[in-house]
Scaffold this motif. Structure first.
Motif, mmCIF file in Angstrom:
data_model
loop_
_atom_site.group_PDB
_atom_site.id
_atom_site.type_symbol
_atom_site.label_atom_id
_atom_site.label_comp_id
_atom_site.label_asym_id
_atom_site.label_seq_id
_atom_site.Cartn_x
_atom_site.Cartn_y
_atom_site.Cartn_z
ATOM 1 N N ARG A 379 0.861 -1.185 0.000
ATOM 2 C CA ARG A 379 0.000 0.000 0.000
ATOM 3 C C ARG A 379 0.896 1.234 0.000
ATOM 4 O O ARG A 379 1.821 1.339 0.799
ATOM 5 C CB ARG A 379 -0.883 -0.002 1.245
ATOM 6 C CG ARG A 379 -1.911 1.137 1.272
ATOM 7 C CD ARG A 379 -2.384 1.481 2.685
ATOM 8 N NE ARG A 379 -2.752 0.361 3.502
ATOM 9 C CZ ARG A 379 -3.979 -0.132 3.636
ATOM 10 N NH1 ARG A 379 -4.972 0.420 2.993
ATOM 11 N NH2 ARG A 379 -4.223 -1.152 4.425
ATOM 12 N N THR A 380 0.604 2.158 -0.905
ATOM 13 C CA THR A 380 1.340 3.417 -0.957
ATOM 14 C C THR A 380 0.353 4.568 -0.870
ATOM 15 O O THR A 380 -0.559 4.665 -1.704
ATOM 16 C CB THR A 380 2.147 3.551 -2.270
ATOM 17 O OG1 THR A 380 3.041 2.441 -2.385
ATOM 18 C CG2 THR A 380 2.945 4.847 -2.285
ATOM 19 N N ILE A 381 0.501 5.396 0.133
ATOM 20 C CA ILE A 381 -0.358 6.577 0.242
ATOM 21 C C ILE A 381 0.230 7.669 -0.640
ATOM 22 O O ILE A 381 1.341 8.153 -0.414
ATOM 23 C CB ILE A 381 -0.484 7.044 1.693
ATOM 24 C CG1 ILE A 381 -1.197 5.957 2.523
ATOM 25 C CG2 ILE A 381 -1.254 8.356 1.783
ATOM 26 C CD1 ILE A 381 -1.381 6.296 3.972
ATOM 27 N N CYS A 382 -0.518 8.044 -1.672
ATOM 28 C CA CYS A 382 -0.041 9.027 -2.649
ATOM 29 C C CYS A 382 -0.305 10.460 -2.188
ATOM 30 O O CYS A 382 0.489 11.365 -2.481
ATOM 31 C CB CYS A 382 -0.729 8.805 -3.999
ATOM 32 S SG CYS A 382 -0.574 7.131 -4.638
ATOM 33 N N TYR A 383 -1.419 10.647 -1.476
ATOM 34 C CA TYR A 383 -1.800 12.022 -1.143
ATOM 35 C C TYR A 383 -2.784 12.019 0.017
ATOM 36 O O TYR A 383 -3.663 11.152 0.097
ATOM 37 C CB TYR A 383 -2.437 12.688 -2.371
ATOM 38 C CG TYR A 383 -2.781 14.154 -2.184
ATOM 39 C CD1 TYR A 383 -1.798 15.128 -2.162
ATOM 40 C CD2 TYR A 383 -4.114 14.559 -2.023
ATOM 41 C CE1 TYR A 383 -2.106 16.472 -1.987
ATOM 42 C CE2 TYR A 383 -4.438 15.901 -1.850
ATOM 43 C CZ TYR A 383 -3.424 16.847 -1.826
ATOM 44 O OH TYR A 383 -3.728 18.180 -1.654
ATOM 45 N N ASN A 384 -2.606 12.964 0.915
ATOM 46 C CA ASN A 384 -3.571 13.227 1.984
ATOM 47 C C ASN A 384 -4.200 14.590 1.742
ATOM 48 O O ASN A 384 -3.471 15.577 1.536
ATOM 49 C CB ASN A 384 -2.880 13.242 3.351
ATOM 50 C CG ASN A 384 -2.452 11.868 3.796
ATOM 51 O OD1 ASN A 384 -3.219 11.115 4.354
ATOM 52 N ND2 ASN A 384 -1.195 11.527 3.539
ATOM 53 N N GLY A 385 -5.503 14.666 1.745
ATOM 54 C CA GLY A 385 -6.174 15.939 1.515
ATOM 55 C C GLY A 385 -7.375 16.108 2.412
ATOM 56 O O GLY A 385 -7.719 15.235 3.209
ATOM 57 N N LYS A 386 -8.017 17.247 2.270
ATOM 58 C CA LYS A 386 -9.203 17.523 3.072
ATOM 59 C C LYS A 386 -10.230 18.275 2.240
ATOM 60 O O LYS A 386 -9.918 19.270 1.586
ATOM 61 C CB LYS A 386 -8.839 18.335 4.315
ATOM 62 C CG LYS A 386 -10.006 18.516 5.284
ATOM 63 C CD LYS A 386 -9.564 19.159 6.585
ATOM 64 C CE LYS A 386 -10.714 19.254 7.580
ATOM 65 N NZ LYS A 386 -10.296 19.849 8.867
ATOM 66 N N SER A 387 -11.447 17.768 2.284
ATOM 67 C CA SER A 387 -12.573 18.417 1.620
ATOM 68 C C SER A 387 -13.409 19.145 2.666
ATOM 69 O O SER A 387 -13.636 18.625 3.756
ATOM 70 C CB SER A 387 -13.428 17.359 0.905
ATOM 71 O OG SER A 387 -14.730 17.841 0.665
ATOM 72 N N LYS A 388 -13.864 20.334 2.329
ATOM 73 C CA LYS A 388 -14.710 21.094 3.251
ATOM 74 C C LYS A 388 -16.026 20.371 3.510
ATOM 75 O O LYS A 388 -16.614 20.500 4.586
ATOM 76 C CB LYS A 388 -14.990 22.487 2.682
ATOM 77 C CG LYS A 388 -13.764 23.398 2.624
ATOM 78 C CD LYS A 388 -14.121 24.755 2.040
ATOM 79 C CE LYS A 388 -12.896 25.665 1.963
ATOM 80 N NZ LYS A 388 -13.222 26.975 1.358
ATOM 81 N N LEU A 389 -16.481 19.595 2.529
ATOM 82 C CA LEU A 389 -17.776 18.921 2.651
ATOM 83 C C LEU A 389 -17.660 17.498 3.189
ATOM 84 O O LEU A 389 -18.524 17.037 3.931
ATOM 85 C CB LEU A 389 -18.470 18.884 1.280
ATOM 86 C CG LEU A 389 -18.835 20.249 0.678
ATOM 87 C CD1 LEU A 389 -19.460 20.061 -0.692
ATOM 88 C CD2 LEU A 389 -19.803 21.001 1.595
ATOM 89 N N SER A 390 -16.594 16.802 2.835
ATOM 90 C CA SER A 390 -16.488 15.380 3.174
ATOM 91 C C SER A 390 -15.372 15.056 4.149
ATOM 92 O O SER A 390 -15.197 13.898 4.518
ATOM 93 C CB SER A 390 -16.291 14.549 1.892
ATOM 94 O OG SER A 390 -17.353 14.765 0.998
ATOM 95 N N GLY A 391 -14.607 16.045 4.550
ATOM 96 C CA GLY A 391 -13.556 15.809 5.532
ATOM 97 C C GLY A 391 -12.268 15.289 4.914
ATOM 98 O O GLY A 391 -12.026 15.407 3.706
ATOM 99 N N GLU A 392 -11.430 14.700 5.750
ATOM 100 C CA GLU A 392 -10.122 14.220 5.310
ATOM 101 C C GLU A 392 -10.270 13.011 4.394
ATOM 102 O O GLU A 392 -11.143 12.173 4.576
ATOM 103 C CB GLU A 392 -9.255 13.866 6.511
ATOM 104 C CG GLU A 392 -8.898 15.084 7.368
ATOM 105 C CD GLU A 392 -8.004 14.723 8.537
ATOM 106 O OE1 GLU A 392 -7.837 13.518 8.809
ATOM 107 O OE2 GLU A 392 -7.472 15.646 9.175
#
Length: 673
Positions: A379-392
């Motif tokens: 498993r490789t985590i490519c990106y961590n982000g956050k949406s204002k509507l749906s969260g992390e």
């Protein structure tokens, strides 16, 4: 046999203990374990040359066992004259230096600083039988006497269950005195010696309070033994929280070890000290009847924990039947952690998983470890982000079955649900002949739909009434990774799609990570789906197909797809206005609440003439097809089979193999109306 008093306040009275030991006779009564269970920790803090004082000794064999292994300067006191006589008669002859004296530990007659170690096995717990002002004063008197008789750097070793008010009292008194405090959980005390098959419900702790020379002039050092690792703790509140967590965990284990989980399974998370995210999640499930294997562990490869077999109770019930076990522990390996290989994971888990075995499981039996294959996947985590509507959220690449790699979008508030998944094609461009190393390129495979409900939604195009026309207009609410609209526009030349997506962050994800390409054939509108449809209906726009594939952010609503406003009768009327008379509404419905589901079907039936549904295997999802105006159900079905075969022909040979499930589309298709 019950030997407990009617009132716990009697624990501090001499008369109670005289009656207790008279009734007990010469049989030793061991609170909180015996010498073999305690010796590992005792020998860390007591040396043979130490002068040892055991307060509230009772008729415990502990002091005798210590004497017999070399601790000969050994004094024991108790408030009960009867037990002191019993111990002197039974153990003192032939043991020079072993003494038993009747004495009140609150008013000891020993000289100041006479002892190196004061040992207390359950005595403080007996004294502090309740949290009252009188009891607290007695505890303070006890601590003061211990301080008086201990030498500088001497140790008060208290074996206790550490009820909350007892721990608070100890922390408050000894930190005010500037003593060093170290607390160990005694993991060896797991069984009641009187009842070998009964596990203790509460953990036992060793509290070592060391009398410092400078005493009150220095800040106390507090350390906790967290599963074999000493951790320095800054505040008493942190100690209280940590001990409470250990106690709750032990109670939970006691519950797990003594209950069968047949129609349910339980889960718990375990952390390491260096990462705020759980390292392992354990699911425990039992079979009702006898099985060849008593207890086993199944390790799920990374990235496959979302599959039905491992992610659902029903799937895990199937797994335990296949494995032939009475109890199975299913282990998920969590993201944000590194795992070298399967052997490393087995080694790390080998002692911990034994805590989840049935109470009657024989400890020296080797526990079988099972898995899907010889490795734990990647498993490789490519990106961590956050949406204002749906969260992390995260974008991750995982190795699936058959060594194929998939890219996933997962929202962490519901991390066992794959929001979008794409298959990747891997290309390696060589840099030079010597190193044979090159740049690895990952591309989205648009010939493949990994989500079963996407395959069924695409198959719903077959419900269009006539042969494939020159232009098919599709309105899709819910973009996700954009994989379904990209598949449709890439392979059906006459299709044009408007996608409505509320969350601008989703569009960014689809473009940057899932290869979405906007064009005249594929447009994305950032808008509220309900507002967009109402506006289109007002303008009398027409679409051949309306697709609803939008998730519900309110997880308490009983329906996870779509949100309830999309399936209310008045809004479905608006959708019907948009759909061409020969068109179709295709709805991804995920609803566990049967009453809500019944209401959704009722609302659809009141507006659309013909309805079909197709259940997604091993999931709660079903895809509903509502035809706007035609009423001959049998003819619609026959025409749809012909249209579907024409659609598959358009896909080309490179796609047909992966979309072969569509050939089976009409098997299991249910006529709702």
């Amino acid at each position: 046999m019950s030997l407990l008093p009617k009132s716990i306040s009697n624990f501090s009275k001499e008369d109670y203990w005289n009656k207790f030991f008279t009734k007990r006779g010469n049989r030793a009564f061991e609170w909180y374990g015996e010498y073999p269970q305690l010796c590992g920790l005792l020998h860390k803090y007591i040396r043979p040359k130490d002068k040892l004082l055991n307060i509230g000794c009772g008729n415990s064999q502990l002091s005798v066992d210590l004497y017999d292994v070399g601790f000969h300067n050994n004094v024991n006191i108790d408030i009960s004259s009867i037990v002191i006589k019993q111990m002197n008669d039974k153990h003192v002859p032939g043991r020079k230096g072993l003494e038993f004296k009747k004495m009140d530990m609150l008013q000891m007659t020993f000289d100041d600083e006479e002892f190196s170690v004061v040992l207390d096995k359950g005595t403080l717990d007996a004294l502090m039988s309740e949290d009252t002002e009188e009891v607290n004063k007695r505890a303070e008197a006890m601590f003061s006497e211990i301080k008086r008789v201990l030498r500088p750097c001497g140790r008060y070793i208290c074996v206790s269950l550490l009820q909350d008010f007892i721990l608070k009292k100890m922390l408050n008194w000894f930190t005010n005195e500037g003593w060093m405090i170290r607390i160990h959980k005694c993991t060896e005390i797991e069984r009641d010696p009187e009842e070998p098959n009964s596990a203790y419900a509460f953990p036992t702790f060793f509290v070592i309070c060391t009398k410092m020379k400078s005493s009150k002039t220095m800040k106390s050092l507090i350390e906790l033994d967290m599963d074999g690792e000493l951790i320095r703790v800054e505040t008493s509140d942190e100690v209280l929280k940590s001990i409470k967590a250990m106690q709750e965990y032990t109670l939970y284990l006691h519950y797990i070890q003594n209950k069968k989980f047949v129609d349910e399974d339980v889960n718990l998370e375990l952390y390491d000290s260096k990462n705020p995210n759980p390292r392992y999640v354990f699911y425990i499930i039992d079979q009702k009847s006898y099985a060849p294997v008593k207890f086993a562990v199944f390790i799920v490869p990374q990235g496959r924990e979302m599959e039905w077999m491992f992610a659902t109770t029903a799937g895990r019930k199937q797994l335990i039947e296949n494995a032939g076990c009475e109890r199975l522990v299913v282990v998920h390996l969590n993201r944000n952690h590194n795992y070298t290989n399967l052997d490393e994971v087995k080694s790390e888990l080998s002692s911990k998983v034994m805590e989840f075995a049935q109470s009657d499981f024989t400890k020296n039996v080797k526990v079988p470890f099972m898995s899907v294959g010889p490795d734990i996947g990647h498993r490789t985590i490519c990106y961590n982000g956050k949406s204002k509507l749906s969260g992390e959220y995260i974008i991750e690449d995982v190795q699936g079955e058959g060594k194929q790699t998939f890219r996933r979008l997962v929202f962490l508030q519901n991390q066992y649900v794959i929001q979008s998944e794409a298959r990747l094609t891997i290309e390696i461009v060589k840099k030079n002949k010597k190193t044979k190393k090159g740049k690895v390129t990952k591309n989205i495979d648009f010939n493949y739909l990994s989500c079963q409900h996407h395959i069924y939604m695409f198959s719903g195009l077959s419900f269009l009434s006539s042969q494939i026309t020159e232009k098919i207009r599709v309105l899709m609410v819910g973009l996700g990774g954009g994989l379904l609209p990209m598949f449709m526009t890439n392979h059906i030349k006459q299709i044009f799609i408007d996608v409505v997506e509320l969350d601008e962050e989703i569009l960014k994800i689809a473009v940057e990570w899932f290869g979405l390409e906007l064009s005249e054939k594929l447009k994305v509108h950032i808008a509220d789906g309900i507002d967009f449809i109402n506006s289109c209906a007002q303008r009398e726009e027409k679409y051949d197909v309306v697709m609803l594939d939008v998730d519900n952010k309110d997880i308490s609503a009983g329906i996870s797809c779509p949100p309830l406003p999309f399936v209310q009768e008045h809004f479905l009327q608006q959708i019907r206005k948009l759909i061409d008379p020969n068109g179709v509404l295709i709805l991804n419905l995920a609803c566990r609440n049967q009453q809500i589901k019944k209401n959704v079907y009722s609302n659809l039936s009141s507006i659309f003439n013909v309805m079909f549904s197709k259940s997604v295997a091993e999931e709660v999802n079903e895809v509903v097809y509502a035809v706007s105006s035609r009423s001959e159900t049998e003819n619609i079905s026959k025409c749809a089979e012909k249209t579907l075969s024409e659609l598959i022909c358009q896909l080309g040979t490179s796609v047909q193999e992966d979309i072969i499930d569509m050939v089976e589309f009409f098997k299991g298709l249910t006529i709702v109306k």
